[in-house]
Design a protein around this motif. Structure first.
Motif, PDB file in Angstrom:
ATOM      1  N   TYR A  80       0.849  -1.200   0.000  1.00  0.00           N
ATOM      2  CA  TYR A  80       0.000   0.000   0.000  1.00  0.00           C
ATOM      3  C   TYR A  80       0.888   1.256   0.000  1.00  0.00           C
ATOM      4  N   ALA A  81       1.945   1.240   0.792  1.00  0.00           N
ATOM      5  CA  ALA A  81       2.856   2.391   0.843  1.00  0.00           C
ATOM      6  C   ALA A  81       3.530   2.610  -0.513  1.00  0.00           C
ATOM      7  N   ILE A  84       1.173   4.636  -2.530  1.00  0.00           N
ATOM      8  CA  ILE A  84       1.154   6.037  -2.091  1.00  0.00           C
ATOM      9  C   ILE A  84       2.412   6.744  -2.604  1.00  0.00           C
ATOM     10  N   TRP A  85       3.534   6.053  -2.513  1.00  0.00           N
ATOM     11  CA  TRP A  85       4.837   6.604  -2.907  1.00  0.00           C
ATOM     12  C   TRP A  85       4.798   7.182  -4.328  1.00  0.00           C
ATOM     13  N   THR A  87       1.970   8.195  -5.921  1.00  0.00           N
ATOM     14  CA  THR A  87       0.757   8.968  -6.212  1.00  0.00           C
ATOM     15  C   THR A  87       0.942  10.466  -5.934  1.00  0.00           C
ATOM     16  N   SER A  95       4.483  13.343  -6.341  1.00  0.00           N
ATOM     17  CA  SER A  95       4.494  12.141  -5.491  1.00  0.00           C
ATOM     18  C   SER A  95       5.795  12.126  -4.697  1.00  0.00           C
ATOM     19  N   TRP A 143      -0.715  13.281   7.826  1.00  0.00           N
ATOM     20  CA  TRP A 143      -1.439  12.064   8.218  1.00  0.00           C
ATOM     21  C   TRP A 143      -1.528  11.964   9.727  1.00  0.00           C
ATOM     22  N   SER A 147      -2.585   6.402  11.439  1.00  0.00           N
ATOM     23  CA  SER A 147      -3.384   6.137  10.239  1.00  0.00           C
ATOM     24  C   SER A 147      -2.757   5.015   9.419  1.00  0.00           C
ATOM     25  N   GLU A 149      -2.056   5.080   6.341  1.00  0.00           N
ATOM     26  CA  GLU A 149      -1.012   5.648   5.466  1.00  0.00           C
ATOM     27  C   GLU A 149       0.306   5.770   6.224  1.00  0.00           C
ATOM     28  N   ALA A 152       1.873   2.371   7.127  1.00  0.00           N
ATOM     29  CA  ALA A 152       2.425   1.727   5.929  1.00  0.00           C
ATOM     30  C   ALA A 152       3.736   2.400   5.518  1.00  0.00           C
ATOM     31  N   MET A 153       3.733   3.731   5.524  1.00  0.00           N
ATOM     32  CA  MET A 153       4.925   4.453   5.056  1.00  0.00           C
ATOM     33  C   MET A 153       6.096   4.300   6.037  1.00  0.00           C
TER      34      MET A 153
END
Ligand code: HEC
Ligand code: HEC
Length: 280
Positions: A80-81, A84-85, A87, A95, A143, A147, A149, A152-153
């Motif tokens: 998932y991260a 996001i990385w 996006t 991004s 964030w 969360s 996000e 994950a990050m």
């Protein structure tokens, strides 16, 4: 009154504590053919004789989950991260990848955190660095600490340091924060009137109810906890431990938890980063 509570707490703890063999079963943490050291030598003035990763105190089944990236449930969040990385977001419409390139540009970062940050006027944790970049560089909404996000990050960036020794800066302005964290670590709190040290220094290796007590190290965070069914931050674990002794926990991201994180990180210097670790 305080004394009574303390005796009561001692009694309660005696009832639930029992001895168990220290995790010296000889198992080694090997991931992708690489051995990751799960102990480190403690300096003479270190409060512990030997520094031991929480992995060593877990059952063989839980250990196995961390040894295989395909079995390790934290990797769902890491995928998932990775999305996001790539996006674009915020007023920059960029991004993370547009500015930072490959995530391996963050190799080693996890080992140094928390790290003094002049602009913030305090030590910065991984969460704080990520949010500062999102706000000031990306121009997007920060964030929440816990969360999906953020977890994950922090897992994805932490993974880039896996196998590297924890090596944060303890001098300069960090020294005061580490001192403050040390005070919190040894202060008895809550209805059970217990300090972090009563469990993680005096009793590691013993059983507390059905749980094998570790040294409470943070080299594997964020961790995937089977009990939580997901990843959790260092501050969530601290909060959970304070809840256990019926204390009023500090807030995630509070100065108290930042100081405690800095101190606990300093107790684990030399241990390898194991992000993302798996716990029961
Ligand atoms: C518009 C460009 C830009 C975007 C987009 C951006 N960053 Fe950054 N980021 C920077 C700059 C510039 C710095 C400060 C210099 C540095 O440390 O690389 C920074 C610093 C950081 C740091 C601290 C690094 C350190 O060593 O102290 C982290 C962590 C970070 N960014 C994560 C992210 C993440 C995660 C995203 C995406 C959610 C992101 N950044 C998006 C430009 C950006
Ligand atoms: C009553 C005993 C008790 C007290 C007091 C306590 N903890 Fe814990 N803690 C536990 C138990 C049980 C676990 C789960 C098993 C383990 O890893 O030790 C745990 C786990 C942890 C972990 C996770 C370790 C890992 O490898 O994943 C950290 C970090 C931690 N504690 C920090 C703290 C801090 C900081 C304090 C003080 C604010 C504290 N604990 C107070 C019982 C306690």
């Amino acid at each position: 009154m305080k004394r009574t509570v303390s005796i009561l707490a001692g009694g309660l703890l005696c009832g639930v504590l029992s001895t168990a063999a220290l995790a010296d079963d000889g198992r080694e943490l090997v991931i992708d053919g690489e051995t990751i050291a799960t102990t480190a030598v403690a300096a003479d003035d270190h409060p512990l004789d030997e520094i031991i990763s929480g992995w060593r105190f877990r059952s063989a089944e839980t250990q196995a989950l961390q040894m295989d990236d395909f079995e390790n449930p934290a990797f769902v969040a890491i995928e998932y991260a990775e999305e996001i990385w790539e996006t674009p977001a915020g007023t920059s419409n960029k991004s993370c990848a547009d500015c930072h390139g490959d995530a391996d540009s963050f190799a080693g970062l996890r080992t140094k955190l928390p790290r003094w940050n002049d602009e913030m006027g305090k030590p910065a944790t991984m969460e704080m660095l990520i949010n500062a970049s999102i706000e000031t560089h990306q121009g997007a909404e920060p964030w929440k600490w816990e969360s999906a996000e953020m977890l994950a990050m922090t897992a994805m960036i932490g993974l880039e340091s896996r196998g590297m020794p924890v090596a944060l800066e303890t001098d300069g302005p960090m020294a005061d924060w580490i001192k403050k964290g040390e005070e919190l670590y040894y202060t008895r709190v809550g209805l059970l009137n217990m300090a972090c040290a009563n469990c993680h220094e005096d009793n590691y290796g013993n059983m507390i109810r059905a749980d094998h007590l570790s040294q409470g190290q943070i080299n594997g965070f964020p961790v995937y906890r089977l009990k939580w069914g997901g990843l959790g931050s260092i501050h969530r674990r601290f909060k959970g431990c304070m809840d256990q002794v019926r204390a009023e926990p500090y807030k995630r991201g509070s100065d108290e938890f930042i100081a405690l994180e800095a101190y606990v990180a300093s107790r684990g210097m030399g241990l390898s980063v194991e992000t993302p670790s798996v716990r029961n």
